[in-house]
Scaffold this motif. Sequence first.
Motif, mmCIF file in Angstrom:
data_model
loop_
_atom_site.group_PDB
_atom_site.id
_atom_site.type_symbol
_atom_site.label_atom_id
_atom_site.label_comp_id
_atom_site.label_asym_id
_atom_site.label_seq_id
_atom_site.Cartn_x
_atom_site.Cartn_y
_atom_site.Cartn_z
ATOM 1 N N TYR A 1 7.968 -6.143 -8.117
ATOM 2 C CA TYR A 1 8.727 -7.171 -8.229
ATOM 3 C C TYR A 1 10.333 -6.727 -8.108
ATOM 4 O O TYR A 1 10.761 -5.659 -8.210
ATOM 5 C CB TYR A 1 8.801 -7.870 -9.486
ATOM 6 N N HIS A 2 11.144 -7.704 -7.681
ATOM 7 C CA HIS A 2 12.645 -7.272 -7.863
ATOM 8 C C HIS A 2 13.022 -7.253 -9.208
ATOM 9 O O HIS A 2 13.187 -8.014 -9.996
ATOM 10 C CB HIS A 2 13.555 -8.489 -7.131
ATOM 11 N N THR A 3 13.549 -5.948 -9.572
ATOM 12 C CA THR A 3 14.016 -5.641 -10.938
ATOM 13 C C THR A 3 15.167 -4.840 -10.917
ATOM 14 O O THR A 3 15.301 -4.074 -11.905
ATOM 15 C CB THR A 3 12.824 -4.965 -11.809
ATOM 16 N N THR A 4 16.004 -4.715 -10.029
ATOM 17 C CA THR A 4 17.280 -3.865 -10.063
ATOM 18 C C THR A 4 18.170 -3.876 -11.450
ATOM 19 O O THR A 4 18.222 -2.996 -11.831
ATOM 20 C CB THR A 4 18.286 -4.169 -8.718
ATOM 21 N N LEU B 1 14.644 -14.459 -15.363
ATOM 22 C CA LEU B 1 15.001 -14.599 -14.023
ATOM 23 C C LEU B 1 14.708 -13.982 -13.036
ATOM 24 O O LEU B 1 14.273 -14.453 -11.747
ATOM 25 C CB LEU B 1 16.729 -14.213 -13.854
ATOM 26 N N THR B 2 13.804 -12.850 -13.217
ATOM 27 C CA THR B 2 12.961 -12.114 -12.551
ATOM 28 C C THR B 2 11.734 -12.501 -12.119
ATOM 29 O O THR B 2 11.149 -13.274 -12.962
ATOM 30 C CB THR B 2 13.111 -10.497 -12.811
ATOM 31 N N GLY B 3 10.917 -12.054 -11.525
ATOM 32 C CA GLY B 3 9.608 -12.512 -11.098
ATOM 33 C C GLY B 3 9.250 -12.837 -9.667
ATOM 34 O O GLY B 3 8.286 -13.248 -9.238
ATOM 35 N N LYS B 4 10.366 -12.325 -8.765
ATOM 36 C CA LYS B 4 10.268 -12.807 -7.313
ATOM 37 C C LYS B 4 9.086 -11.713 -6.788
ATOM 38 O O LYS B 4 9.575 -10.303 -6.849
ATOM 39 C CB LYS B 4 11.420 -12.764 -6.620
ATOM 40 N N GLU B 5 8.029 -11.842 -6.317
ATOM 41 C CA GLU B 5 7.329 -10.912 -5.912
ATOM 42 C C GLU B 5 7.774 -10.427 -4.507
ATOM 43 O O GLU B 5 8.337 -11.198 -3.540
ATOM 44 C CB GLU B 5 5.760 -11.288 -5.453
ATOM 45 N N VAL B 6 7.469 -9.002 -4.120
ATOM 46 C CA VAL B 6 7.903 -8.598 -2.801
ATOM 47 C C VAL B 6 6.561 -8.588 -2.181
ATOM 48 O O VAL B 6 5.385 -8.058 -2.793
ATOM 49 C CB VAL B 6 8.573 -7.118 -2.850
ATOM 50 N N PRO B 7 6.317 -8.345 -0.835
ATOM 51 C CA PRO B 7 5.318 -8.027 -0.080
ATOM 52 C C PRO B 7 4.561 -6.641 -0.288
ATOM 53 O O PRO B 7 4.509 -6.077 0.664
ATOM 54 C CB PRO B 7 5.439 -8.551 1.436
ATOM 55 N N ALA B 8 4.434 -6.315 -1.758
ATOM 56 C CA ALA B 8 3.828 -4.867 -1.584
ATOM 57 C C ALA B 8 3.143 -4.780 -3.106
ATOM 58 O O ALA B 8 3.694 -5.558 -3.905
ATOM 59 C CB ALA B 8 4.949 -3.750 -1.672
ATOM 60 N N ALA B 9 2.017 -4.191 -3.283
ATOM 61 C CA ALA B 9 1.115 -3.900 -4.377
ATOM 62 C C ALA B 9 0.612 -2.811 -4.628
ATOM 63 O O ALA B 9 0.329 -2.142 -3.309
ATOM 64 C CB ALA B 9 0.348 -5.368 -4.273
#
Length: 712
Positions: A227-230, A295-303
């Motif tokens: 996830y995007h977690t910067t 607000l986070t939780g947007k998945e990125v195309p990686a797992a």
Amino acid sequence: MILSALLTSVGINFGLCLLYFTLYSILRKQPGNADVYAPRLVAEGKLEERNNFNLVRLLPSTSWVKRAWQPSEEELFIRAGLDGVVFIRLILFSLKIVGFAAVLGLCALLPLNYMGSQIVIDISDFTNISLESFSISNVNDGSKKLWVHFGAVYAFTAFVCYLLYIEYSDISSKRLAYYYSSEPKPDQFTVLVRGIPKSSTDSLSGSVEKFFSELYPSLYLSHYMVYHTTKIQKLISDAEKVCRKIAFLKSTEKDSQRFGRVGFCGLFGAKVDLLEYYEKKLEDIEDNAKMQSLLTGKEVPAAFVSFKSRLGAAIALQIQQGEKPTEWLTERAPEPRDIYWPFFSASFLSRWIGNVVVVVVCVVLTILFLIPVFIVQSLTHLEQLETWFPFLINVLKIAFVSQVITGYLPSLILKMFLQLVPPVMIMLSSMQGYIAHSQIVKSACNKMLWFTIWNIFFANAISGSVLYRVNMFFEPKEIPIILAVAVPGQATFFITYVVTNGWTNTSSELFRTMPLISNFLKRIFLKETGEIFEVPTFPYNSEIPSILLFGLLGITYFFLSPLILPFLLVYYCMAYLVYRHQLLNVYSPKFETGGTFWPIVHNSTIFSLVLMHMIAVGIFGLKKLPLASSLTIPLPIITLLFNSYCRNRFLPVFKGYPAECMIKKDRSDENNPALTDFHEKLMTVYQDPALKPIHFSGRTDGHNAPLLASEA
């Protein structure tokens, strides 16, 4: 360069080394310097308290040498891992090569070189003798003595190839033994999948589960999306620092440390109750973290996709998963502690562009570095300096000044510029889309190696020769002749480079100048805050290329100018003791690659041998011994064939473990009752720390920090 200039450089550097060793042996005994000279022991709580004053603390000693020498390779493996063992083996390997070369060069070749009459020698003024008198340049053209050099080249090549085979075989065996002895690790069962295609019906997580459960129904275990977690990661880092400060304030018995200023360095602002201030700050961070987590939780195309067995992960790793080659890309998952998070969302195209940009920047950096190289070479020729700076003519006529400028200053300037390169190479490697710190370090190591070989060896050798011509690259047949003329003429420069960048750098590594200064300033200007210092990790990216460059100098110059060999022997002996000491007491491994640095060592040594053969072909041709030149031509061919055999024989083990090993490990784990718990932990071990719930412990030992939910 004359002998007196070399002696001046050696004297200066020997004095600096002696100073560094003496100061280190005294300063390491002072309790306030424990964080500098034994940070690993401090972090592990293995350092004895020394509060009582003792006169022995003020006297230099050599007890550290014994403690660095005594530990066995097994003890070093426990402390520094297989990577640390491989690094020390690299030093021993280089020491064996230089030792054998010294026997050949000093006992057989050096006397023959000095007895030649190609260069006029004035024995009455020995200190002003040109060092070329000790090189192959002094052997008469067409002399039968050159056949001794020819035989030495063949004997030396055979010895180095034998050592390469033995070391490659032994380290391959150690790598397999390390794998067999290891406990189940998450990275053995997991692969990273990138380029996950978007689906109109399923989420990315659903697509991953559907895809792998259908392809590997009996092997697939679980997966975890990235996830995007910067922003969350920064808050976690801030919370860790605040927690350590709170724990320190609770544990201290001094009321004076309870109150202070919270401005810059604790010097500005009103005095406040620091405990209340940091507790309030921690609450704010916690509230902010909860808000950001919503607000986070947007998945990125990686797992991270985990399998029930090591073999299952290996199958998924080696086979193309999807029909489109840019989708469902699998690569080896790094250890959890080795993960580098910033580039997980990078697409295939962006990573490709990043690699192209990095290559272009490396080329530009290499070209720009030629500027200090040309400056350095100009300092080795006093007549050029007198032409450019006529007002310095009187100063340059002073013997000591001219000796320092031509003997010591060029290598010092080059050393100062080289200090800037390793951080730049790390930065460039981190831009290439790697997802592990170890990958970044290995990439930077390769960049640094070829950068130093070109800019230190080739650029200095060729720029110092009147035969410097751009069109040499378009005339391959002329390269051996050009190298044969250019390289021997720079032997004295490289001797001074060895003592300046080899001897002094190694002793300064032990002395740790910058950490010592930083620690001193912190003790003076900053109050204790409970911050935990970070134990440094070993800089493989800069040290391996440095050792290999000196190995290249030893291999190429052993028959050209054997006078360099004693200086290299001293360097490798110093390096062996110093780096063993540092690996045991200073550095803590942040990752473990299982000795995969060794192929870099092997390839570099093969390159050095082939380069030496090319120079030998040119030298024997210039010395009017065409038969010897012709008979040397098969050597690089034989060496490259040997290299091809070694790559086929050993390199696959360093790219991945054999199926036989994986199946044996999987079968041995079938009766392991802890494997079920391990499989359950696989579902969370690769989770981004920023997404894990935070619990704050009540520890007051100065090591308080946010705990992950799995640790609470």
